[in-house]
Design a protein around this motif. Structure first.
Motif, PDB file in Angstrom:
ATOM      1  N   LEU A  30       8.603  -7.433  -6.113  1.00 21.91           N
ATOM      2  CA  LEU A  30       7.596  -7.716  -5.092  1.00 21.91           C
ATOM      3  C   LEU A  30       7.263  -6.432  -4.351  1.00 21.91           C
ATOM      4  O   LEU A  30       8.163  -5.671  -3.999  1.00 21.91           O
ATOM      5  CB  LEU A  30       8.128  -8.738  -4.083  1.00 21.91           C
ATOM      6  CG  LEU A  30       8.719 -10.021  -4.664  1.00 21.91           C
ATOM      7  CD1 LEU A  30       9.209 -10.931  -3.543  1.00 21.91           C
ATOM      8  CD2 LEU A  30       7.695 -10.737  -5.533  1.00 21.91           C
ATOM      9  N   SER A  31       5.981  -6.216  -4.105  1.00 26.19           N
ATOM     10  CA  SER A  31       5.611  -5.082  -3.259  1.00 26.19           C
ATOM     11  C   SER A  31       4.369  -5.420  -2.456  1.00 26.19           C
ATOM     12  O   SER A  31       3.730  -6.452  -2.668  1.00 26.19           O
ATOM     13  CB  SER A  31       5.411  -3.802  -4.069  1.00 26.19           C
ATOM     14  OG  SER A  31       5.534  -2.704  -3.190  1.00 26.19           O
ATOM     15  N   ASP A  32       4.055  -4.537  -1.528  1.00 26.24           N
ATOM     16  CA  ASP A  32       2.943  -4.822  -0.610  1.00 26.24           C
ATOM     17  C   ASP A  32       1.851  -3.763  -0.715  1.00 26.24           C
ATOM     18  O   ASP A  32       1.049  -3.629   0.185  1.00 26.24           O
ATOM     19  CB  ASP A  32       3.477  -4.870   0.826  1.00 26.24           C
ATOM     20  CG  ASP A  32       3.960  -3.504   1.290  1.00 26.24           C
ATOM     21  OD1 ASP A  32       4.122  -2.609   0.437  1.00 26.24           O
ATOM     22  OD2 ASP A  32       4.164  -3.319   2.500  1.00 26.24           O
ATOM     23  N   TYR A  33       1.857  -3.011  -1.840  1.00 28.74           N
ATOM     24  CA  TYR A  33       0.918  -1.875  -1.882  1.00 28.74           C
ATOM     25  C   TYR A  33      -0.535  -2.301  -1.865  1.00 28.74           C
ATOM     26  O   TYR A  33      -1.418  -1.497  -1.590  1.00 28.74           O
ATOM     27  CB  TYR A  33       1.234  -0.936  -3.051  1.00 28.74           C
ATOM     28  CG  TYR A  33       0.993  -1.490  -4.443  1.00 28.74           C
ATOM     29  CD1 TYR A  33      -0.276  -1.566  -4.995  1.00 28.74           C
ATOM     30  CD2 TYR A  33       2.067  -1.911  -5.223  1.00 28.74           C
ATOM     31  CE1 TYR A  33      -0.475  -2.065  -6.271  1.00 28.74           C
ATOM     32  CE2 TYR A  33       1.879  -2.399  -6.496  1.00 28.74           C
ATOM     33  CZ  TYR A  33       0.598  -2.489  -7.020  1.00 28.74           C
ATOM     34  OH  TYR A  33       0.398  -2.981  -8.282  1.00 28.74           O
ATOM     35  N   ALA A  34      -0.799  -3.590  -2.153  1.00 26.48           N
ATOM     36  CA  ALA A  34      -2.178  -4.080  -2.086  1.00 26.48           C
ATOM     37  C   ALA A  34      -2.268  -5.283  -1.145  1.00 26.48           C
ATOM     38  O   ALA A  34      -3.179  -6.101  -1.254  1.00 26.48           O
ATOM     39  CB  ALA A  34      -2.651  -4.463  -3.490  1.00 26.48           C
ATOM     40  N   ALA A  35      -1.328  -5.383  -0.220  1.00 29.39           N
ATOM     41  CA  ALA A  35      -1.286  -6.576   0.639  1.00 29.39           C
ATOM     42  C   ALA A  35      -2.447  -6.612   1.628  1.00 29.39           C
ATOM     43  O   ALA A  35      -2.858  -7.686   2.075  1.00 29.39           O
ATOM     44  CB  ALA A  35       0.043  -6.623   1.385  1.00 29.39           C
ATOM     45  N   SER A  88       4.617  -9.346  -7.509  1.00 29.97           N
ATOM     46  CA  SER A  88       3.491  -9.420  -6.578  1.00 29.97           C
ATOM     47  C   SER A  88       3.181  -8.032  -6.053  1.00 29.97           C
ATOM     48  O   SER A  88       4.097  -7.230  -5.843  1.00 29.97           O
ATOM     49  CB  SER A  88       3.843 -10.338  -5.395  1.00 29.97           C
ATOM     50  OG  SER A  88       2.813 -10.291  -4.434  1.00 29.97           O
ATOM     51  N   ARG A  89       1.892  -7.772  -5.861  1.00 32.76           N
ATOM     52  CA  ARG A  89       1.493  -6.517  -5.207  1.00 32.76           C
ATOM     53  C   ARG A  89       0.957  -6.811  -3.803  1.00 32.76           C
ATOM     54  O   ARG A  89       0.504  -5.905  -3.122  1.00 32.76           O
ATOM     55  CB  ARG A  89       0.453  -5.784  -6.055  1.00 32.76           C
ATOM     56  CG  ARG A  89      -0.845  -6.534  -6.283  1.00 32.76           C
ATOM     57  CD  ARG A  89      -1.759  -5.831  -7.294  1.00 32.76           C
ATOM     58  NE  ARG A  89      -2.985  -6.589  -7.525  1.00 32.76           N
ATOM     59  CZ  ARG A  89      -3.858  -6.337  -8.487  1.00 32.76           C
ATOM     60  NH1 ARG A  89      -3.625  -5.360  -9.356  1.00 32.76           N
ATOM     61  NH2 ARG A  89      -4.965  -7.057  -8.608  1.00 32.76           N
ATOM     62  N   VAL A  90       0.986  -8.095  -3.423  1.00 33.53           N
ATOM     63  CA  VAL A  90       0.442  -8.484  -2.116  1.00 33.53           C
ATOM     64  C   VAL A  90       1.513  -9.176  -1.270  1.00 33.53           C
ATOM     65  O   VAL A  90       1.214 -10.024  -0.436  1.00 33.53           O
ATOM     66  CB  VAL A  90      -0.804  -9.392  -2.288  1.00 33.53           C
ATOM     67  CG1 VAL A  90      -1.936  -8.637  -2.968  1.00 33.53           C
ATOM     68  CG2 VAL A  90      -0.475 -10.668  -3.071  1.00 33.53           C
ATOM     69  N   ALA A  91       2.773  -8.796  -1.484  1.00 33.24           N
ATOM     70  CA  ALA A  91       3.885  -9.424  -0.763  1.00 33.24           C
ATOM     71  C   ALA A  91       4.027  -8.738   0.599  1.00 33.24           C
ATOM     72  O   ALA A  91       4.845  -7.823   0.788  1.00 33.24           O
ATOM     73  CB  ALA A  91       5.169  -9.319  -1.571  1.00 33.24           C
TER      74      ALA A  91
END
Ligand SMILES: NC(=O)c1ccc[n+]([C@@H]2O[C@H](COP(=O)([O-])OP(=O)(O)OC[C@H]3O[C@@H](n4cnc5c(N)ncnc54)[C@H](O)[C@@H]3O)[C@@H](O)[C@H]2O)c1
Length: 373
Positions: free
Chosen positions: A155-160, A255-258
């Motif tokens: 999980l990542s937030d690079y496009a959150a 996920s890239r929007v986490a």
């Protein structure tokens, strides 16, 4: 002995590969010394600036020019995914050794198109974490018994943020799949590396932020979009239920929007006699719960994977960049020995076949077997 190298694509990964070439002999003095011969990037000024910063002998806007330079024996391909096939195939066909970033093209067919006599190492770097190496050794020793089920989440937030720019990563033509190829490919590689082959899958995926603004001008990675709105063409989130050849069941989520979860990568593996878990954000720790291993987190140290090439005592943190130094060493060792070490092109092809089965299942709603062509 020196060894001429070039880097194509001087974004984040281009810099990380270059720094790994510069450092690899500090940690592995028996390997040949990479000599930075050339760098290519099609954004005016980017390669020239990298040449000044890192000490490449030459720079160019056109990567094709590098293929005429006899001093270059090995090439890093760190350009966006849609260029992996064309550049990777040309480099490999020229007889040079290739260190190429994951996911190796937009499809399994792209990865298969790369053929040549040289060695190929692929950027599946999470394998190289010493805690992952320790987990693999414990699994092989049967320390948690027979693996029954496991969970791998990337999980990542690079496009959150909806304000993050619509770069090549969000386009089918230049990025291929979305988070599936980007982070899901790492998860698939780790599953295969630790638990064996994946044979079938049921999956779902979603685009959670359907429109983003285009970047104005060239981008240097992840940044805000201020141009016109455009459609996001590939998935922000994917969930897959996998069946392994061993019979174990594995859930994969990427996920890239986490929001609030930057780089939250890891796994929990359950066996008949215990469990193992790992979180990249505490890279040097492995957690166990088994009769044969002390419960709770323990720190890895010399003797676990490549740890000893970096630090003399347990619990001294290693970094993400260190994983790329390990990967550079595996690449150079493969070349020196003429035998592959580390993640190979065959691993990238198989990972891509699994990703295609996941994508197909997500779009049809059907269970899919992983097919090799
Ligand atoms: N292994 C990992 O952990 C990891 C992490 C991030 C990215 N990646 C992979 O690395 C690759 C690059 O990702 P990034 O984050 O560095 O992207 P990035 O956008 O930061 O960098 C890509 C670079 O390639 C250059 N480029 C584009 N077209 C080119 C051309 N025709 N010739 C030469 N250069 C060209 C761009 O100008 C840019 O400088 C992708 O395949 C990505 O999946 C791997």
């Amino acid at each position: 002995m020196t060894f001429g190298v070039a880097v194509i694509g001087m974004g984040w990964m281009g810099r990380v590969h270059t720094q790994a070439y510069a450092r690899v002999r500090h940690h592995y003095p028996d390997l040949p010394a990479p000599e930075l011969i050339a760098v290519a990037d099609d954004v005016p000024g980017r390669a020239a600036s990298a040449a000044r910063q890192f000490g490449f002998a030459r720079s160019t806007l056109d990567w094709r020019e590098l293929l005429d330079d006899p001093r270059i024996e090995a090439v890093s391909v760190t350009a966006p995914n849609f260029l992996h096939r064309e550049i990777g195939a040309a480099v490999a066909a020229s007889g040079r050794h290739l260190w190429i970033e994951k996911p190796v093209g937009l499809s399994a067919a792209d990865a298969r198109a790369i053929t040549g006599p040289g060695q190929v190492t692929v950027g599946f770097n999470y394998r190289h974490a010493p805690a992952v190496a320790r987990a693999r050794a414990l699994l092989a020793d049967g320390a948690i018994g027979t693996v029954t089920h496991a969970r791998f989440s990337f999980l990542s937030d690079y496009a959150a943020s909806p304000d993050d720019a619509l770069t090549w990563r969000f386009e089918r033509e230049r990025g291929g799949s979305g988070v599936l190829g980007d982070l899901g490919s790492h998860a698939v590689d780790l599953i295969r590396h630790l638990l064996g082959e994946i044979v079938s899958t049921s999956a779902a995926s979603a685009i959670l932020i359907p429109q983003r603004r285009r970047p104005l001008g060239v981008t240097s990675g992840h940044e805000r979009g201020t141009g016109e709105l455009g459609a996001v063409e590939n998935e922000d989130w994917v969930g897959a239920l996998l069946r392994l050849g061993s019979g174990a069941r594995v859930s994969l989520e990427a996920s890239r929007v986490a929001t609030g979860s930057p780089n939250a990568y890891g796994f929990q593996i359950h066996g008949t006699a215990g469990a193992l878990s790992w979180d990249f954000r505490r890279m040097g720790e492995l957690r166990a719960g088994a009769a044969t291993i002390p419960a709770g987190p323990f720190s890895v140290g010399p003797g676990d994977g490549e740890f000893g090439a970096f630090q003399p005592g347990a619990a001294i943190p290693m970094s993400y960049d260190d994983l790329k130094v390990v990967e550079a060493s595996l690449f150079l060792r493969s070349i020196a020995d003429g035998t592959p070490h580390g993640p190979t092109l065959a691993d990238a092809i198989r990972a891509a076949e699994v990703l295609e089965a996941i994508a197909d299942s997500a779009s049809t709603g059907r269970n899919r077997f992983v097919v090799s062509n």
